[in-house]
Enzyme design. Sequence first.
Site, PDB file in Angstrom:
ATOM      1  CG  PHE A 129      -1.787  -1.138   1.291  1.00 46.90           C
ATOM      2  CD1 PHE A 129      -2.788  -1.584   0.651  1.00 46.90           C
ATOM      3  CD2 PHE A 129      -1.146  -2.361   2.388  1.00 46.90           C
ATOM      4  CE1 PHE A 129      -3.657  -2.637   0.664  1.00 46.90           C
ATOM      5  CE2 PHE A 129      -2.134  -3.461   2.418  1.00 46.90           C
ATOM      6  CZ  PHE A 129      -3.204  -3.811   1.564  1.00 46.90           C
TER       7      PHE A 129
ATOM      8  CB  SER B 189       6.889   1.039   2.936  1.00 49.28           C
ATOM      9  OG  SER B 189       6.284  -0.036   3.948  1.00 49.28           O
TER      10      SER B 189
ATOM     11  CG  HIS C 230      -4.350   2.854   8.755  1.00 50.62           C
ATOM     12  ND1 HIS C 230      -3.064   2.502   9.475  1.00 50.62           N
ATOM     13  CD2 HIS C 230      -4.135   3.036   7.629  1.00 50.62           C
ATOM     14  CE1 HIS C 230      -2.323   2.639   8.517  1.00 50.62           C
ATOM     15  NE2 HIS C 230      -2.939   2.920   7.215  1.00 50.62           N
TER      16      HIS C 230
HETATM   17  N1  SAH Z   1       3.965  -0.291   4.860  1.00 50.77           N
HETATM   18  C1  SAH Z   1       3.036  -1.423   4.256  1.00 50.77           C
HETATM   19  C2  SAH Z   1       1.816  -1.458   4.672  1.00 50.77           C
HETATM   20  C3  SAH Z   1       1.287  -1.616   6.077  1.00 50.77           C
HETATM   21  S1  SAH Z   1      -0.169  -2.417   6.467  1.00 50.77           S
HETATM   22  C4  SAH Z   1       3.389  -1.287   2.790  1.00 50.77           C
HETATM   23  O1  SAH Z   1       4.142  -0.441   2.141  1.00 50.77           O
HETATM   24  O2  SAH Z   1       2.830  -1.963   1.894  1.00 50.77           O
HETATM   25  C5  SAH Z   1      -0.379  -2.151   7.943  1.00 50.77           C
HETATM   26  C6  SAH Z   1       0.510  -3.478   8.626  1.00 50.77           C
HETATM   27  O3  SAH Z   1       0.183  -3.113  10.135  1.00 50.77           O
HETATM   28  C7  SAH Z   1      -0.341  -4.694   8.424  1.00 50.77           C
HETATM   29  O4  SAH Z   1       0.569  -5.629   8.045  1.00 50.77           O
HETATM   30  C8  SAH Z   1      -0.913  -5.405   9.875  1.00 50.77           C
HETATM   31  O5  SAH Z   1      -0.560  -6.427  10.266  1.00 50.77           O
HETATM   32  C9  SAH Z   1      -0.109  -4.262  10.786  1.00 50.77           C
HETATM   33  N2  SAH Z   1      -0.422  -4.049  11.978  1.00 50.77           N
HETATM   34  C10 SAH Z   1      -1.669  -3.497  12.481  1.00 50.77           C
HETATM   35  N3  SAH Z   1      -1.819  -3.258  13.721  1.00 50.77           N
HETATM   36  C11 SAH Z   1      -0.676  -3.869  14.329  1.00 50.77           C
HETATM   37  C12 SAH Z   1      -0.219  -3.805  15.563  1.00 50.77           C
HETATM   38  N4  SAH Z   1      -0.803  -3.591  16.597  1.00 50.77           N
HETATM   39  N5  SAH Z   1       1.057  -4.399  15.943  1.00 50.77           N
HETATM   40  C13 SAH Z   1       1.797  -4.709  14.930  1.00 50.77           C
HETATM   41  N6  SAH Z   1       1.394  -4.655  13.492  1.00 50.77           N
HETATM   42  C14 SAH Z   1       0.123  -4.016  13.297  1.00 50.77           C
HETATM   43 MG    MG Z   2      -0.092   2.848   4.585  1.00 52.56          MG
END
Ligand code: SAH
Ligand code: MG
Length: 220
Positions: free
Chosen positions: A21, A53, A145
């Site tokens: 993403f 990322s 989020h």
């Molecule tokens: N940076 C990534 C997208 C991250 S999506 C890219 O560039 O594509 C958000 C991620 O946050 C997911 O993989 C999810 O598992 C993680 N996440 C959500 N809540 C979390 C938490 N409390 N602790 C650790 N990871 C978490």
């Molecule tokens: Mg993002």
Amino acid sequence: MTARPLTTDELLEFASATAGFMPEDEGELLFEVAARALPHGPGLEVGTWCGKSAIILGAAARVAGSVVFTVDHHRGSEENQPGWEWHDPTLVDPEFDRIDTLPHFRKAIARAGLEEEVIGVVGRAPTVAAHWRTPLSLLFIDGGHADEHVINDYEGFARWVAAGAVLVFHDIFEHPEDGGQAPWRVYQRALVSGDWELVTHRGSMRVLRRIGGDAGDPVR
Ligand code: SAH
Ligand code: MG
């Protein structure tokens, strides 16, 4: 594993082709900011997913002679679960009937040849934050989020961002019709704290710098 180290351009292309993403132009800004910040210390990302990322940050870490830690429980966020908008059934581990992005991340980092630069930390972000003790040159908040998660990530890790170092938020949407509001609320809180100045932005990315130092020399 790759036969020879990929060039920065090849790494950024590889990141583009990796599931995740991160719009191209925001990824380019992330790379530029990280390449300037990371010579001053390690970086940390919250939210690895499949490593898109993390590859960008790893490419910058290689240029900077530094490392990036990336934290994720690899079970996906609320919006990645079955029935939600961003669910991908191919990422479900059938044994536990739960999302597991860890093997995908591991493969991506190995294929990129970035195992020295990108260090995966598998666990819930608040647990890792509770034990974290290392000043950071860059913090990239891109995890869960929901308010609870963004607040935890900010409160848990932003304290470790060194003076002059950068805090990058992703998915900042001022208007509810563009996206969830929790990152926006936490970003506003950071701005009014007086601890940060806005350095630059692109799309939904916001780059803040901790006031009171010159580590990182982020792009303006
Ligand atoms: N940076 C990534 C997208 C991250 S999506 C890219 O560039 O594509 C958000 C991620 O946050 C997911 O993989 C999810 O598992 C993680 N996440 C959500 N809540 C979390 C938490 N409390 N602790 C650790 N990871 C978490
Ligand atoms: Mg993002």
